[in-house]
Motif scaffolding. Structure first.
Motif, short mmCIF file in Angstrom:
data_model
loop_
_atom_site.label_atom_id
_atom_site.label_comp_id
_atom_site.label_asym_id
_atom_site.label_seq_id
_atom_site.Cartn_x
_atom_site.Cartn_y
_atom_site.Cartn_z
N ALA A 482 30.89 60.76 37.82
CA ALA A 482 29.42 60.75 37.71
C ALA A 482 28.93 59.45 37.10
CB ALA A 482 28.96 61.94 36.87
N PHE A 483 29.67 58.92 36.12
CA PHE A 483 29.28 57.65 35.49
C PHE A 483 29.32 56.52 36.50
CE2 PHE A 483 29.75 53.84 32.99
CZ PHE A 483 28.97 54.07 31.86
N LYS A 484 30.38 56.49 37.32
CA LYS A 484 30.49 55.45 38.34
C LYS A 484 29.31 55.51 39.32
CE LYS A 484 35.54 55.12 38.34
NZ LYS A 484 36.78 55.42 39.12
N GLU A 485 28.83 56.72 39.57
CA GLU A 485 27.71 56.90 40.49
C GLU A 485 26.35 56.75 39.79
OE1 GLU A 485 28.47 60.72 42.12
OE2 GLU A 485 30.31 60.08 43.16
N LYS A 486 26.40 56.35 38.50
CA LYS A 486 25.20 56.11 37.69
C LYS A 486 24.38 57.37 37.48
CE LYS A 486 24.96 51.23 38.97
NZ LYS A 486 24.14 50.10 39.46
N GLN A 487 25.05 58.52 37.48
CA GLN A 487 24.40 59.79 37.17
C GLN A 487 24.64 60.06 35.68
OE1 GLN A 487 25.88 62.77 39.89
NE2 GLN A 487 25.49 61.51 41.68
N TRP A 488 23.85 59.38 34.84
CA TRP A 488 24.13 59.33 33.42
C TRP A 488 24.08 60.70 32.75
CZ3 TRP A 488 26.03 54.97 34.14
CH2 TRP A 488 25.36 53.91 34.77
N GLN A 489 23.03 61.48 33.04
CA GLN A 489 22.89 62.78 32.37
C GLN A 489 24.00 63.74 32.82
OE1 GLN A 489 20.65 63.46 29.80
NE2 GLN A 489 22.10 65.16 29.62
N LYS A 490 24.34 63.68 34.08
CA LYS A 490 25.43 64.53 34.57
C LYS A 490 26.74 64.16 33.87
CE LYS A 490 27.89 65.95 38.77
NZ LYS A 490 28.01 65.78 40.25
N ALA A 491 26.95 62.86 33.71
CA ALA A 491 28.16 62.41 33.02
C ALA A 491 28.17 62.92 31.58
CB ALA A 491 28.24 60.89 33.04
N ILE A 492 27.01 62.85 30.91
CA ILE A 492 26.93 63.35 29.53
C ILE A 492 27.26 64.83 29.46
CG2 ILE A 492 25.27 63.89 27.68
CD1 ILE A 492 23.91 61.18 28.38
N ASN A 493 26.74 65.60 30.39
CA ASN A 493 27.01 67.05 30.40
C ASN A 493 28.51 67.33 30.59
OD1 ASN A 493 24.28 67.44 30.13
ND2 ASN A 493 23.92 67.84 32.31
N LEU A 494 29.13 66.57 31.45
CA LEU A 494 30.55 66.79 31.72
C LEU A 494 31.42 66.36 30.53
CD1 LEU A 494 30.54 65.70 35.44
CD2 LEU A 494 31.25 67.95 34.60
N TYR A 495 31.08 65.23 29.91
CA TYR A 495 31.81 64.81 28.71
C TYR A 495 31.62 65.81 27.57
CZ TYR A 495 32.39 60.25 31.00
OH TYR A 495 32.72 59.23 31.88
N THR A 496 30.41 66.37 27.47
CA THR A 496 30.15 67.39 26.46
C THR A 496 31.02 68.62 26.70
OG1 THR A 496 27.85 66.64 26.23
CG2 THR A 496 28.36 68.86 25.44
N GLU A 497 31.17 69.00 27.96
CA GLU A 497 32.05 70.12 28.31
C GLU A 497 33.49 69.83 27.89
OE1 GLU A 497 33.74 72.35 32.33
OE2 GLU A 497 31.88 71.20 32.45
N ALA A 498 33.93 68.60 28.12
CA ALA A 498 35.29 68.22 27.72
C ALA A 498 35.46 68.31 26.21
CB ALA A 498 35.59 66.81 28.22
N ILE A 499 34.45 67.88 25.47
CA ILE A 499 34.51 67.91 24.00
C ILE A 499 34.56 69.35 23.50
CG2 ILE A 499 33.17 67.42 21.92
CD1 ILE A 499 32.22 64.83 23.41
N LYS A 500 33.80 70.24 24.13
CA LYS A 500 33.81 71.65 23.72
C LYS A 500 35.19 72.28 23.95
CE LYS A 500 28.88 72.61 24.44
NZ LYS A 500 27.89 73.32 25.29
N LEU A 501 35.84 71.87 25.02
CA LEU A 501 37.16 72.41 25.33
C LEU A 501 38.25 71.83 24.44
CD1 LEU A 501 36.85 72.34 29.22
CD2 LEU A 501 37.21 74.40 27.85
#
Length: 588
Positions: A482-501
């Protein structure tokens, strides 16, 4: 009528069962006594031992096998192809390296399977069959020197020879879980070996025991047993580990703990190899596929890989195009279809890139440095897996192989246990000509690495924790996309999911900070970077990103401190140096 119907049903049922059994037989590979490693058996015996008080032959009591690209007098070298064997005569002389080993006291017991014409790195062969990987029977063994790696992994020989142009020894060593050594280019004679791409070709060898690996190296490289030089620098190539399909921490943890135990923490440092190469190898700009250096974190490595593949194709065609045209119908279509003359006009630039990358790595490593990278992209692919024909998968795998192939530096594959029940490994690279240093270091550190592998295995997390870690890595990879595709908020949500796990991985916080920076959320970026640094005080990107955030927030002195710290960890980091100079000019 009823009995006839019943009979028909029994016939159909019988045919159905037979079909299931046949399918099951096809899925389960039949056991082969030598794992399908050998093309032919032979026996080359060493000369008698010299009389006392002279020393015995250095390789006494060892036996070895050779890839079927090495000539042996009186035998046809098949070069991985039945058609090649049909159209070539038996060799009249034995390869120099084989003779050297036999004269040194070792017994040669056979020739092993290679990929057709030594062209691939997967280990598959339609002519002789794909050797069975003893460490993971449902996975490819890696190539081109598949049979040699399998013979060592299966305990059939003490060591084995292979050929390595674009990974032909390093990859199968990693996939089969054995040590594999690619020496510096041109330090061992290729006389009596069928060439693939002379600018890239080296003779390499496999062993399970680092002492055997070193004994073979000392004979072939004609090394003297002098004082051992201790390594003073281990450079962890962070960007290379980021492309791995295996969690970077799983790969690097064993190495860092082993290095700290033997040599101290002070010898460890981190480097962004792509950035370093981009600044040192101007010729790579011709192979960036339209990208400017820095647009992709791997653009320099990809460019180096593209240059290597072009050189490999060009020189292979020069060596074998005439024969391929005469036997085209019998040659694998993937080889024939890859022999166009596209890019031939830039071969001189490719050769310039070879010189530049050798100078760059020699400058980085000097006489006492080791570069640490993953050997391969991940676990060995399953047999007949789609990724074997995936352009992107192969390109990323070759990125890792291109460093030593193009620079001519020496490299050793070091197994570090298993992941998902498959062998995994890292590679150590030393400067061109640093072969003895690399062999000595490998022998010195190997036992400690295996101790750390056992410690890690005993401290394996629970199944739930393991599942969470895997899911976190998957979320991170999606976030990266998502970051490569410049979808910044989507990338943040996915990284947040990784941090929660799994909140114990510094990279997750650092990556989320990068996305927050893109959205100008500097306060949150600073907080995430601080969390990353608390977990891993050596994570250079977190210092760079926190420095950027603090600069934008007006904390200029703190920003300079962060950039300076990044420069201490990675002295050649251009971004940190530029930022420090800029801030000092603005705020002296």
């Amino acid at each position: 009528m009823a009995s006839s119907t019943a009979a028909n049903l029994w016939v159909l049922l019988g045919l159905g069962i037979a079909g299931v059994l046949l399918a099951a037989k096809r899925l389960k590979r039949p056991a082969r006594p030598d794992h399908g490693a050998f093309v032919s058996r032979l026996e080359l015996l060493p000369p008698p031992q010299p009389p006392p008080p002279q020393a015995r032959h250095p390789l006494t009591d060892l036996c070895f096998a050779i890839a079927d690209a090495f000539h042996v007098s009186g035998y046809i070298t098949s070069f991985g192809s039945l058609e090649w064997a049909k159209t070539h005569d038996a060799a009249t002389q034995t390869s120099l390296v084989v003779s050297t080993l036999v004269d040194g006291g070792a017994i040669c017991v056979g020739k092993t399977v290679i990929d057709e014409m030594a062209y691939s790195i997967h280990g598959e062969n339609k002519h002789f069959g794909t050797p069975t990987n003893p460490a993971a029977s449902d996975r490819v063994p890696g190539g081109c020197s598949s049979g040699s790696a399998v013979a060592v992994a299966g305990g059939m020989v003490d060591f084995a020879l292979g050929i390595d142009s674009i990974g032909g020894v390093r990859v199968p060593g990693g996939y089969c879980g054995v040590l594999a050594f690619r020496p510096s280019h041109a330090v061992i004679s290729n006389s009596g070996v069928i060439p693939v791409a002379p600018s890239l070709d080296t003779i390499g060898w496999f062993a399970k025991d680092p002492i055997v690996l070193r004994r073979v190296g000392h004979l072939l490289l004609k090394l003297s047993y002098t004082d051992i030089r201790l390594p003073r620098h281990f450079y962890i190539a962070d960007d290379c580990f980021e492309i791995s399909k295996i969690p970077a921490r799983r790969l690097t943890q064993v190495v860092t703990k082993s290095v700290e135990k033997l040599y101290g923490r002070q010898v460890l440092s981190h480097v962004n190899l792509g950035n370093y190469l981009a600044s040192k190898i101007p010729s790579l700009r011709n192979y960036s596929n339209g990208q400017k250096n820095g647009d992709s974190k791997f653009s320099s490595l990809q460019a180096l890989s593209s240059a290597m593949q072009l050189l490999h194709k060009h020189e292979f065609r020069d060596q074998h195009n005439e024969w391929i045209n005469s036997a085209k119908s019998a040659v694998d279509a993937s080889i024939v279809g890859n022999l166009s003359d596209d890019g031939d006009s830039t071969i001189n630039i490719v050769q310039d890139a070879r010189k530049e990358v050798r100078l760059a790595l020699n400058t980085l490593l000097k006489d006492d440095g080791i570069l640490v990278i993953p050997t391969a992209l991940g676990c060995p692919p399953k047999l007949n897996a789609r990724e074997l024909s995936s352009t992107s998968y192969n390109a990323e795998t070759l990125c890792l192989q291109s460093l030593s192939s193009m620079s001519g530096c020496c490299q050793v594959t070091v197994p570090i246990g298993t992941h998902d029940k498959c062998p995994i490994s890292v590679s150590f690279i030393a400067r061109h000509g640093g072969d003895r240093f690399l062999l000595d270091t490998t022998q010195a550190i190997y036992a400690t690495i295996q101790e750390q592998v056992e410690i890690l295995a005993k401290s394996n997390p629970s199944s739930k924790e393991a599942m969470n870690e895997e899911a976190a890595e998957a979320a991170k990879e999606k976030g990266n996309s998502a970051f490569k595709e410049k979808q910044w908020q989507k990338a943040i949500n996915l990284y947040t999911e990784a941090i929660k796990l799994n909140g114990k991985v510094a990279t997750y916080y650092s990556n989320r900070a990068a996305a927050f920076l893109e959205l100008a959320n500097y306060r949150q970026a600073e907080t995430d970077c601080t969390s990353a640094i608390d977990i891993d005080p050596k994570i250079v990107k977190a210092y760079l990103r926190r420095g950027t955030a603090r600069e934008m927030l007006g904390y200029y002195k703190d920003a300079v401190d962060d950039f300076s710290h990044a420069l201490v960890l990675e002295p050649m980091n251009k971004t940190a140096g530029v930022a420090i100079n800029r801030l000092k000019k603005l705020f002296p």
